[in-house]
Structures are given as structure tokens and as C-alpha cells.
Design an enzyme around this catalytic site. Structure first.
Site, short mmCIF file in Angstrom:
data_model
loop_
_atom_site.label_atom_id
_atom_site.label_comp_id
_atom_site.label_asym_id
_atom_site.label_seq_id
_atom_site.Cartn_x
_atom_site.Cartn_y
_atom_site.Cartn_z
N GLU A 197 15.81 -31.26 5.05
CA GLU A 197 16.23 -31.07 3.79
C GLU A 197 16.55 -29.64 3.74
O GLU A 197 16.10 -28.76 4.33
CB GLU A 197 15.22 -31.67 2.93
CG GLU A 197 14.03 -30.57 2.50
CD GLU A 197 13.04 -30.68 3.95
OE1 GLU A 197 13.21 -31.70 4.46
OE2 GLU A 197 12.50 -29.83 4.04
N SER B 200 12.96 -9.66 4.87
CA SER B 200 13.06 -11.14 5.59
C SER B 200 14.61 -11.42 5.53
O SER B 200 14.87 -12.10 6.49
CB SER B 200 12.45 -11.96 4.83
OG SER B 200 12.72 -11.87 3.48
N LYS C 53 14.92 -17.00 9.15
CA LYS C 53 14.61 -18.39 9.56
C LYS C 53 15.15 -18.90 10.88
O LYS C 53 14.60 -19.86 11.45
CB LYS C 53 15.53 -19.16 8.58
CG LYS C 53 14.83 -19.18 7.14
CD LYS C 53 15.21 -20.45 6.29
CE LYS C 53 14.55 -20.36 4.83
NZ LYS C 53 14.75 -19.05 4.02
#
Ligand SMILES: *Cc1c(COP(=O)(O)O)cnc(C)c1O
Length: 403
Positions: free
Chosen positions: A115, A381, A93
Site C-alpha cells: 500500500e 532523508s 526508501k
């Protein structure tokens, strides 16, 4: 022209999917972000600073590892892992959060708003904000705040303001509404930063481009290790950012088969899974068109996955498109298969994977047995430190798990 340059269209469509269906007051601000991105994505000082950050702050390139032990155990194809768990903060991320924050800096903004559901995007964005000395405002449902305490602590340590959202179901959907409302009041100073290849244009394209770094790295690293391209590339799909990242490195190569793995949860009924492409239909959610899971009123359906980063009733518009044209095959892994992969990778390779990433590993393990002699590159990931308490309290240490 390569695929990535040709998609999306100028107004953000991937075939019938994508676009920007937002309140008119927001339109000029999303347009401003899109135009800044188009300008900066070819600006040499922007590119140079992003490269510097990736190398010296994030620790890129992350390695590709041959999972020799697991490959032997499965007795079929050779499994390789792109180690995004070794990216700073432990997941992919940060690749797009640093890109978005750098964009904000070049646009002269001082604040990042977003958010978060489980808190992973909030933590990555708070990290980026701290690096650049920016303010960070993260909207989070009260239900999620109670469930994801460690991530709330991380965000606060990093200097972010966590805004509790106390209306409706008090989860991700309300957090999106709350963040949008807050952004509208401070568009001068702030940019909105979405956490996956979802949301209105330009985010699906922008986030994909930021994540493509891992796909290009993986292609070159795999080539250097084996002298070949992988036969298969596998990634889990929640919104779909880590998957678009690794697919970007291979999408123009007809010889490489691409597989997206959705969470099949505990069953096929609505509410027991989040296998959006497998069971969904076209619709509109959070300002864009995609394949989505709907309830009998046509609203976003309740979803479940053992991995909180994958339980979203929509999916990126580009995945919806790549499914429709048959370029990517979308399969799934159940909670049970995912747990088995979580234990197996820990035991055989010394890597505790995120439950999200364990879906991709589970799928590769199933595939390996029926594809002897071939190679499978999995995007790992993220790391699983965040998941160990939940897994061991609920399911134990995997002493009796069998491959
Ligand atoms: C958030 C997250 C995902 C899901 O997001 P995508 O946009 O589908 O990639 C997957 N893996 C990890 C480790 C995550 O934190």
C-alpha cells in the site's frame, strides 16, 4: 553482543512492542518471509548482489556534508548532513525496497504488493520491481490518488498497477486492508513489502537491517572527516525507518546522543499533529504493538503534518522501545519551524530538502544554538522536489523568513 543482534526477540518483540497480530491465514506467509530473510541475510550471493545494486544502481555510498554556511548562521554547534537525498529516487526508501525485492527474487516470487499513502513507498517499490523485471501492485486510497498525482504518474511509468481503494475514508488505513486482502489471494507468486519499520514481524527488523547501511556509512564518513564521533545524531520519525537506519551506526556508542524528531504540526490537540511518542500510549495498530495516538474510542486518531510521509498515528515498535528505555530522546518540530528549515537549507546550502527531512533540520537548528562547540549529524532523508509546488503556492518563496 551488540544491540542490533540482541533485538528484536525471535518472535519479533522489542520489549513489550512489536510482534505479529495478524489473521491466521496470513501467519504462515509472514513466517515464510521471515525465515527466508534469516537464511538470506547471511547468504554470500544475496549479500554480494545487494552490495552491487547499492553501488551501481542506487549510487551508494551517499556523502556526508558539513553544512558550513548553516552552522555559521546558527552560531553554535557544527551541523553535518547525511545526504540520502542523493540516493536514487531521492530518498532513503529505496534502501529497503531493493532489499525486499531481492528477497522476493531469491524466494522465486514474481510480484511485489504494497500500500502507499503519499505515494513515496509506491514509487520506490515500483522502481525496485522494474529493476528486477517483476510485477508490482500498489494499493492507494482514492483521496490520496487525487492529492498525489505526480507519484501516481511515476508508478505507472515504472510499470506498476495502481489499485484505487474506494471504501471507508479512502486513505492509507483502507489501502493497507485492501493490500492485505489482495496478498492473501496470491501468496504463491507475490510478497508483501512494507514501507517502514512498522507492521508485523519480520518487517520492523528487516527494514531496519536494510536501512542500517546508511548508518554504518555515516559513522565511517564522519570519522574520516572529523576524526571523531558526532555528539548528536538527529532524524525525523514517521514510521521510523530512516531514523533506525542512521541510529544503527551509533547505537552501541554510549557517547553519541540519539534524537528522533516527530511532527508537531499546528498544535497540541488531537488531529493537529502526528507526535506519536510525545503524546501517545501503548496500543495495537496494523498487526503490531507500539505507542500510538488514539481517539476517545481507542481507535487510531486522526493526524496532521505538513509532511505527508510523517502523518501516521503509530510508530515503529523499536522506537517505542528505545523511548521506553531512554536510549533515544524524542522531540518534535512544528510545521512552522519545519518550513523555516526548508527555506534555510535551500538558501544557505543549496539543498531543497523534503518536508519530512526538514523536521530533522529544524530540530538541529534549534539545538545548535544551545550546544556551541558540539557536532550534530542530521539524516537528510530525502530531497524536496516533490514539495516545491505545495510550499510555494501556499507559503511563497520564503523571502521574509528569519532564522
Ligand atoms: C517516507 C519518508 C520519511 C518517513 O519515513 P520513515 O520510515 O519515518 O523514515 C521520511 N523522509 C522521507 C524523505 C520520506 O520519503
Amino acid at each position: 553482543m551488540g544491540y542490533l543482534k540482541s533485538m528484536p526477540s525471535k518472535d519479533g518483540f522489542f520489549g513489550d512492542f512489536g510482534g505479529a497480530f495478524i489473521p491466521p491465514q496470513l501467519e504462515p506467509h509472514f513466517k515464510e518471509i521471515g525465515e527466508a530473510y534469516e537464511r538470506l541475510s547471511v547468504d554470500s550471493s544475496y549479500i554480494a548482489e545487494l552490495r552491487y545494486i547499492r553501488k551501481h544502481f542506487q549510487g551508494r555510498p551517499t556523502p556526508v556534508q558539513h553544512a558550513k554556511n548553516l552552522s555559521i548562521e546558527m552560531g553554535g554547534a557544527q551541523i553535518y548532513l547525511k545526504r540520502e537525498d542523493l540516493n536514487h529516487t531521492g530518498a532513503h526508501k529505496l534502501n529497503h525496497c531493493m532489499g525486499e525485492a531481492l528477497l522476493a527474487k531469491f524466494m522465486g516470487k514474481k510480484k511485489l504488493i504494497a500500500e502507499t499513502g503519499a505515494g513515496q513507498h509506491g514509487v520506490a517499490l515500483a522502481t525496485a520491481a522494474a529493476y528486477f523485471g517483476m510485477e508490482c501492485e500498489i494499493h492507494m486510497g482514492e483521496v490520496d490518488i487525487a492529492k498525489e498525482h505526480p507519484n501516481v504518474v511515476r508508478m505507472k511509468l515504472l510499470g506498476a498497477t495502481v489499485v484505487p481503494v474506494s471504501f471507508g475514508a479512502k486513505t492509507l488505513k483502507e489501502a493497507v486492508d485492501s493490500a492485505f486482502m489482495s496478498y492473501l489471494e496470491q501468496t504463491e507468486d507475490a510478497i508483501y513489502a512494507i514501507g517502514s519499520v512498522v507492521g508485523p514481524h519480520p518487517f520492523p527488523k528487516m527494514v531496519r537491517d536494510f536501512q542500517s547501511v546508511l548508518g554504518y556509512e555515516a559513522r565511517d564518513q564522519f570519522h574520516e572527516m572529523t576524526g571523531n564521533d558526532p555528539d548528536h545524531v538527529v532524524a525525523c520519525v514517521g514510521g521510523g525507518s530512516n531514523a533506525m537506519g542512521i541510529f544503527s551506526g551509533f547505537i552501541d556508542n554510549e557517547d553519541v546522543k540519539l534524537h528522533g524528531v516527530e511532527p508537531h504540526g499546528t498544535g497540541t490537540e488531537l488531529g493537529k499533529h502526528a507526535a506519536t511518542i510525545t503524546y501517545g500510549e501503548p496500543g495495537e495498530i496494523h498487526g503490531f504493538k507500539c505507542i500510538m495516538l488514539k481517539d476517545d474510542k481507542g481507535e487510531p486518531a486522526p493526524v496532521h503534518s505538513i509532511a505527508s510521509g510523517l502523518d501516521y498515528p503509530g510508530v515503529g515498535p523499536e522506537h517505542s522501545y528505545l523511548h521506553t528505555i531512554g536510549k533515544v530522546h524524542y522531540g518534535s518540530a512544528s510545521d512552522e519551524e519545519t518550513l523555516k528549515a526548508f527555506y534555510a537549507l535551500s538558501r544557505y546550502e543549496g539543498i531543497i530538502p523534503a518536508l519530512e527531512s526538514s523536521h530533522a533540520v529544524a530540530y538541529a537548528m534549534k539545538m545548535a544554538m544551545s550546544h556551541p562547540g558540539e557536532s550534530i549529524l542530521v539524516n537528510l532523508s530525502g530531497r524536496g522536489d516533490k514539495d516545491i509546488d505545495y510550499v510555494t503556492e501556499k507559503f511563497g518563496f520564503g523571502d521574509d523568513f528569519k532564522l
